[in-house]
Motif scaffolding. Structure first.
Motif, PDB file in Angstrom:
ATOM      1  N   LYS A 139       0.825  -1.217   0.000  1.00  0.00           N
ATOM      2  CA  LYS A 139       0.000   0.000   0.000  1.00  0.00           C
ATOM      3  C   LYS A 139       0.856   1.263   0.000  1.00  0.00           C
ATOM      4  O   LYS A 139       1.971   1.268   0.534  1.00  0.00           O
ATOM      5  N   VAL A 140       0.294   2.328  -0.581  1.00  0.00           N
ATOM      6  CA  VAL A 140       0.984   3.625  -0.649  1.00  0.00           C
ATOM      7  C   VAL A 140       1.364   4.093   0.758  1.00  0.00           C
ATOM      8  O   VAL A 140       0.534   4.074   1.660  1.00  0.00           O
ATOM      9  N   GLY A 141       2.617   4.483   0.925  1.00  0.00           N
ATOM     10  CA  GLY A 141       3.061   5.075   2.184  1.00  0.00           C
ATOM     11  C   GLY A 141       3.559   4.073   3.220  1.00  0.00           C
ATOM     12  O   GLY A 141       4.066   4.481   4.260  1.00  0.00           O
ATOM     13  N   TYR A 142       3.463   2.770   2.928  1.00  0.00           N
ATOM     14  CA  TYR A 142       3.809   1.770   3.946  1.00  0.00           C
ATOM     15  C   TYR A 142       5.254   1.949   4.440  1.00  0.00           C
ATOM     16  O   TYR A 142       5.515   2.020   5.634  1.00  0.00           O
ATOM     17  N   GLY A 199       0.497  -7.639  15.115  1.00  0.00           N
ATOM     18  CA  GLY A 199       1.589  -8.428  14.565  1.00  0.00           C
ATOM     19  C   GLY A 199       2.214  -7.774  13.339  1.00  0.00           C
ATOM     20  O   GLY A 199       3.320  -8.120  12.951  1.00  0.00           O
ATOM     21  N   SER A 200       1.540  -6.791  12.738  1.00  0.00           N
ATOM     22  CA  SER A 200       2.126  -6.077  11.594  1.00  0.00           C
ATOM     23  C   SER A 200       2.980  -4.929  12.124  1.00  0.00           C
ATOM     24  O   SER A 200       2.800  -4.489  13.262  1.00  0.00           O
ATOM     25  N   GLU A 201       3.903  -4.440  11.289  1.00  0.00           N
ATOM     26  CA  GLU A 201       4.810  -3.352  11.699  1.00  0.00           C
ATOM     27  C   GLU A 201       4.059  -2.081  12.139  1.00  0.00           C
ATOM     28  O   GLU A 201       4.360  -1.547  13.199  1.00  0.00           O
ATOM     29  N   ASP A 232       2.236  -2.761  15.619  1.00  0.00           N
ATOM     30  CA  ASP A 232       3.159  -2.900  16.758  1.00  0.00           C
ATOM     31  C   ASP A 232       4.011  -1.642  16.936  1.00  0.00           C
ATOM     32  O   ASP A 232       4.279  -1.229  18.068  1.00  0.00           O
ATOM     33  N   GLY A 233       4.426  -1.057  15.809  1.00  0.00           N
ATOM     34  CA  GLY A 233       5.341   0.096  15.861  1.00  0.00           C
ATOM     35  C   GLY A 233       4.754   1.275  16.609  1.00  0.00           C
ATOM     36  O   GLY A 233       5.445   1.935  17.384  1.00  0.00           O
ATOM     37  N   ILE A 234       3.477   1.544  16.392  1.00  0.00           N
ATOM     38  CA  ILE A 234       2.881   2.729  17.031  1.00  0.00           C
ATOM     39  C   ILE A 234       2.599   2.487  18.515  1.00  0.00           C
ATOM     40  O   ILE A 234       2.301   3.425  19.255  1.00  0.00           O
ATOM     41  N   LEU A 285       5.829   5.093   6.417  1.00  0.00           N
ATOM     42  CA  LEU A 285       5.224   4.979   7.758  1.00  0.00           C
ATOM     43  C   LEU A 285       6.112   4.156   8.689  1.00  0.00           C
ATOM     44  O   LEU A 285       6.374   4.557   9.828  1.00  0.00           O
ATOM     45  N   VAL A 286       6.601   3.019   8.175  1.00  0.00           N
ATOM     46  CA  VAL A 286       7.465   2.162   9.007  1.00  0.00           C
ATOM     47  C   VAL A 286       8.727   2.937   9.409  1.00  0.00           C
ATOM     48  O   VAL A 286       9.168   2.871  10.564  1.00  0.00           O
ATOM     49  N   ALA A 287       9.287   3.723   8.474  1.00  0.00           N
ATOM     50  CA  ALA A 287      10.476   4.522   8.799  1.00  0.00           C
ATOM     51  C   ALA A 287      10.138   5.573   9.855  1.00  0.00           C
ATOM     52  O   ALA A 287      10.915   5.812  10.780  1.00  0.00           O
ATOM     53  N   ASP A 288       8.969   6.205   9.729  1.00  0.00           N
ATOM     54  CA  ASP A 288       8.591   7.249  10.693  1.00  0.00           C
ATOM     55  C   ASP A 288       8.279   6.690  12.074  1.00  0.00           C
ATOM     56  O   ASP A 288       8.340   7.423  13.060  1.00  0.00           O
ATOM     57  N   LEU A 289       7.953   5.398  12.133  1.00  0.00           N
ATOM     58  CA  LEU A 289       7.698   4.778  13.439  1.00  0.00           C
ATOM     59  C   LEU A 289       9.002   4.482  14.180  1.00  0.00           C
ATOM     60  O   LEU A 289       8.974   4.092  15.340  1.00  0.00           O
TER      61      LEU A 289
END
Ligand SMILES: [Zn+2]
Ligand SMILES: [Zn+2]
Length: 241
Positions: free
Chosen positions: A14-17, A148-150, A153-155, A20-24
């Motif tokens: 998906k767009v931005g995935y 369980g997804s980045e 869990d990341g947020i 988003l993971v980097a920003d987390l």
């Protein structure tokens, strides 16, 4: 298991995935980090390459340039990227147009009254348009990301969480109960962590407990709590990816 794996692969495409993971990886609200970075890049490109483009100029006249937040960000971008002359060209053009609009508003007042607020822009701030697009991509991801997804869990890691402003934007965007519940979780987890730190910060101000000393999280909790309510402060340098 296969279905879950397919859902994860779907999420990653998906767009931005990846943004988003980097920003987390950073503390604070990832939507704030991502939106500021996308607007920073837009402004950097605009100030360097497009200030003399007639189409761009026309659009910027319609919006009267930017909103206050994005004008202030434009100043930061310009001073960081040596783009002061881009700002000078834009500002000169826009001042001339605001003057013309103001003169027209005064003469229109004398003859027929025009509807609406005088001098209101005809188009939204283009920085806000860029920012809203990034925010929508991130919020939609957070609304569908399962445990369980980045993103899920990341947020929920220490120091992260949606800010109140982006929680409201998420609720305006996402209507299903399951999606809103995930967004709420992305806010609540961080908000509760911050409240515990704020309460400890308050408690240790009492002379009886002062000797316990503050943790780093406690001593910065009050500024981070304001940013969690109002949105993160604009950075002085280009946000990392
Ligand atoms: Zn935010
Ligand atoms: Zn704006």
């Amino acid at each position: 298991v296969i279905a879950r794996r397919a859902a994860r692969a779907d999420l990653r495409s998906k767009v931005g995935y990846h943004d988003l993971v980097a920003d987390l990886k950073r503390r604070g609200c990832p939507v704030c980090h991502g939106t500021v970075r996308s607007v920073w890049r837009y402004l950097d490109g605009l100030l360097w390459e497009s200030v003399n483009d007639p189409g761009v100029r026309k659009d910027l006249r319609a919006s009267h340039g930017f909103c206050r937040e994005h004008w202030l960000l434009a100043l930061r971008v310009a001073s960081q990227q040596s783009a002061a002359s881009g700002i000078a060209i834009l500002a000169d053009d826009l001042l001339r147009h605001v003057l013309a609009d103001a003169e027209r508003a005064v003469s229109a007042d004398r003859s027929t009254r025009r509807r609406g607020r005088p001098l209101a822009p005809d188009a939204p701030c283009p920085g806000c348009v860029v920012s809203d697009r990034t925010a929508a991509a991130y919020l939609e991801l957070l609304a569908v990301a399962e445990e369980g997804s980045e993103p899920f869990d990341g947020i929920r890691r220490a120091g992260r969480g949606l800010c109140a402003r982006h929680l409201a934007d998420g609720f305006a965007l996402v209507h299903g109960a399951a999606g809103r519940e995930r967004l709420l979780g992305a806010f609540t987890h961080g908000a509760e962590e911050l409240r515990r730190e704020l309460q400890e910060f308050g408690r240790k101000h009492d002379y009886r407990f002062r000797s316990e000393g503050f943790t780093e999280a406690e001593s910065t909790s009050w500024t981070r709590a304001v940013h969690r309510l109002a949105g993160e402060a604009s950075p002085r340098k280009e946000p990392p990816r």
